[in-house]
Design an enzyme around this catalytic site. Structure first.
Site, short mmCIF file in Angstrom:
data_model
loop_
_atom_site.label_atom_id
_atom_site.label_comp_id
_atom_site.label_asym_id
_atom_site.label_seq_id
_atom_site.Cartn_x
_atom_site.Cartn_y
_atom_site.Cartn_z
N HIS A 1 -11.90 -2.76 -0.10
CA HIS A 1 -11.19 -2.15 1.02
C HIS A 1 -12.01 -2.35 2.28
O HIS A 1 -13.21 -2.14 2.29
CB HIS A 1 -11.04 -0.65 0.72
CG HIS A 1 -10.36 0.15 1.76
ND1 HIS A 1 -11.02 0.97 2.64
CD2 HIS A 1 -9.04 0.29 2.06
CE1 HIS A 1 -10.16 1.59 3.42
NE2 HIS A 1 -8.95 1.19 3.11
N ASP B 1 0.84 -1.19 0.00
CA ASP B 1 0.00 0.00 0.00
C ASP B 1 0.88 1.25 0.00
O ASP B 1 1.59 1.52 0.96
CB ASP B 1 -0.90 -0.01 1.25
CG ASP B 1 -1.99 1.05 1.19
OD1 ASP B 1 -1.97 1.89 0.27
OD2 ASP B 1 -2.86 1.03 2.09
N GLU C 1 -10.21 3.02 -2.61
CA GLU C 1 -10.77 3.19 -1.28
C GLU C 1 -11.30 4.61 -1.07
O GLU C 1 -12.14 4.82 -0.20
CB GLU C 1 -9.74 2.86 -0.20
CG GLU C 1 -8.58 3.83 -0.08
CD GLU C 1 -7.55 3.35 0.91
OE1 GLU C 1 -7.50 3.91 2.02
OE2 GLU C 1 -6.79 2.42 0.59
N ASP D 1 -14.91 0.57 -1.04
CA ASP D 1 -15.16 0.23 0.36
C ASP D 1 -16.66 0.15 0.57
O ASP D 1 -17.39 1.09 0.26
CB ASP D 1 -14.54 1.30 1.26
CG ASP D 1 -14.54 0.92 2.73
OD1 ASP D 1 -15.64 0.61 3.25
OD2 ASP D 1 -13.48 0.95 3.36
N HIS E 1 -0.55 4.22 -0.24
CA HIS E 1 -1.38 5.12 0.57
C HIS E 1 -1.38 6.55 0.05
O HIS E 1 -1.62 7.51 0.80
CB HIS E 1 -0.89 5.10 2.02
CG HIS E 1 -2.01 5.10 3.04
ND1 HIS E 1 -2.34 6.19 3.79
CD2 HIS E 1 -2.86 4.12 3.41
CE1 HIS E 1 -3.34 5.90 4.60
NE2 HIS E 1 -3.69 4.64 4.38
N GLU F 1 -1.14 -0.64 -4.14
CA GLU F 1 -2.38 0.09 -3.88
C GLU F 1 -2.14 1.59 -3.75
O GLU F 1 -1.15 2.02 -3.16
CB GLU F 1 -2.96 -0.46 -2.57
CG GLU F 1 -4.24 0.19 -2.10
CD GLU F 1 -4.78 -0.51 -0.86
OE1 GLU F 1 -5.50 0.16 -0.09
OE2 GLU F 1 -4.48 -1.69 -0.66
#
Length: 381
Positions: free
Chosen positions: A284, A183, A235, A257, A185, A209
């Protein structure tokens, strides 16, 4: 059957639950939350409840249209998350009313078990090997880790090497027969991501990700073209319309998500949209039991499903964990890194309502940390 009452519960560690009650005594549960903004979403649920109370809960598609489009100003994480939790609760009521799991109402199961992965951190990699060893011992065949902590706008040679070293340590601990997802992020710029992705390729991540922030989605086509690693995102995307540019850019994995992107109703449609682009679904879900239960229902009915995130043991869960509010933990008893198909009606879980109400009295005020660079300027978390 009519909806008679809608309640919300702000429970540790950072979750918000909603309870939708009907005059027939059927109750549905949902998880509407934006992490760090639970109070704001709670207020949004209260506003949307004005419309739902007195309505037939089984008109799920119609209610979704009104809740998402009935106001002139639409979308965004707060409203989409409020709708998501209410939508989960309505599907829960529908399943309990018809005596069927939600995945049966979505067209029936396409698999008997769902692969799940475990979090192993990565911001501070000192204990990474031990964390991975523990998850392998627990039977998991895949883990996810953060690629980096605070990262310079143009990653330094040392920062780039540190990412590669961490993922290499994970790959060594996992061996070639298990997977690691990484990830980013949104902590990397496109230039830094392009450089790091090339160096990660020999380590064969399952996917990387959020290689860039969602507001930089227009840069995804170039990243996808340059990247030898499958890219994932979603996400922080809340609708089919927001996923469309990412999918046309060629991302390999869509990550809506279930507590943010309009609930079961919208994520099921996002999965179908992703399928037309050859993309896989990996919802997610670093959240609570209701969000995970909803995610699993979609996973069982989705042909292009890849893998499911879940939060057992995740670093956010300080005061409560995934099983803390369940009357029966059986649905989340993972065997060989998989969740077995659950045919209980609705979302397939039973909440310990007394524990939820007690936890709401304690509440929480979780906020994500604010990071800064060495020069004290703001850094992405």
């Amino acid at each position: 059957m009519k909806i008679t009452r809608i309640e919300t519960f702000q429970v540790p560690p950072r979750w918000l639950f909603c309870r939708v009650e009907t005059d027939d005594g059927v109750v549905g549960w949902g998880e509407p939350v934006v992490e760090g903004r639970a109070e704001v979403v709670r207020a949004a649920v209260d506003v949307l409840a004005e419309y739902l109370v007195g309505q037939d809960p089984l008109r799920i598609q119609d209610h979704w249209q009104v809740l998402t489009k009935g106001g002139f100003y639409r979308g965004g994480p707060v409203l989409s998350s409020a709708v998501a939790g209410l939508d989960q609760a309505l599907w829960d009521i529908a399943g309990k009313t018809y005596g069927a799991p939600v995945h049966a109402l979505l067209g029936g199961p396409v698999r008997e078990r769902v692969r799940v992965y475990a979090w192993v951190g990565g911001d501070e990699p000192a204990e990474l090997r031990e964390q991975i060893a523990a998850q392998v011992e627990a039977g998991f065949t895949a883990v996810k880790m953060n690629g980096a902590g605070v990262t310079s706008p143009i990653a330094t040679a040392a920062e780039t090497a540190a990412v590669v070293d961490r993922v290499a340590a994970a790959r060594e601990a996992l061996g070639p027969g298990r997977d690691v997802a990484v990830d980013f992020h949104g902590r990397f710029t496109a230039a830094s991501a392009r450089r790091v992705l090339a160096e990660l390729a020999p380590l064969h991540p399952l996917f990387v990700e959020e290689p860039v922030l969602p507001e930089h989605g227009h840069l995804l086509p170039g990243l996808v073209e340059a990247s030898p690693v499958p890219l994932a995102t979603g996400e922080r995307l809340y609708s089919r319309a927001e996923f469309l540019p990412a999918l046309t850019a060629g991302v390999a994995v869509a990550q809506p998500d279930l507590s943010h992107a309009g609930g079961i109703t919208e994520v099921h449609r996002i999965a179908s949209l992703a399928d037309t682009y050859g993309a896989q679904l990996a919802p997610h879900c670093p959240l609570g039991p209701i969000a995970l239960a909803a995610s699993l229902q979609v996973a069982f009915a989705t042909p292009n499903f890849l893998i499911q995130e879940q939060s057992r043991g995740i670093h956010y869960n300080k005061d409560a964990d995934l099983l803390s509010y369940l009357a029966d933990p059986t649905p989340f008893r993972f065997v060989d890194g998989h969740a077995a198909r659950n045919d209980a009606p609705g979302l397939g879980i039973t909440l310990d309502e007394a524990a939820v109400r007690a936890a709401d009295r304690a509440g929480h005020a979780w906020r994500n940390p604010v990071w800064r660079h060495a020069d004290d300027s703001f850094a992405e978390w």
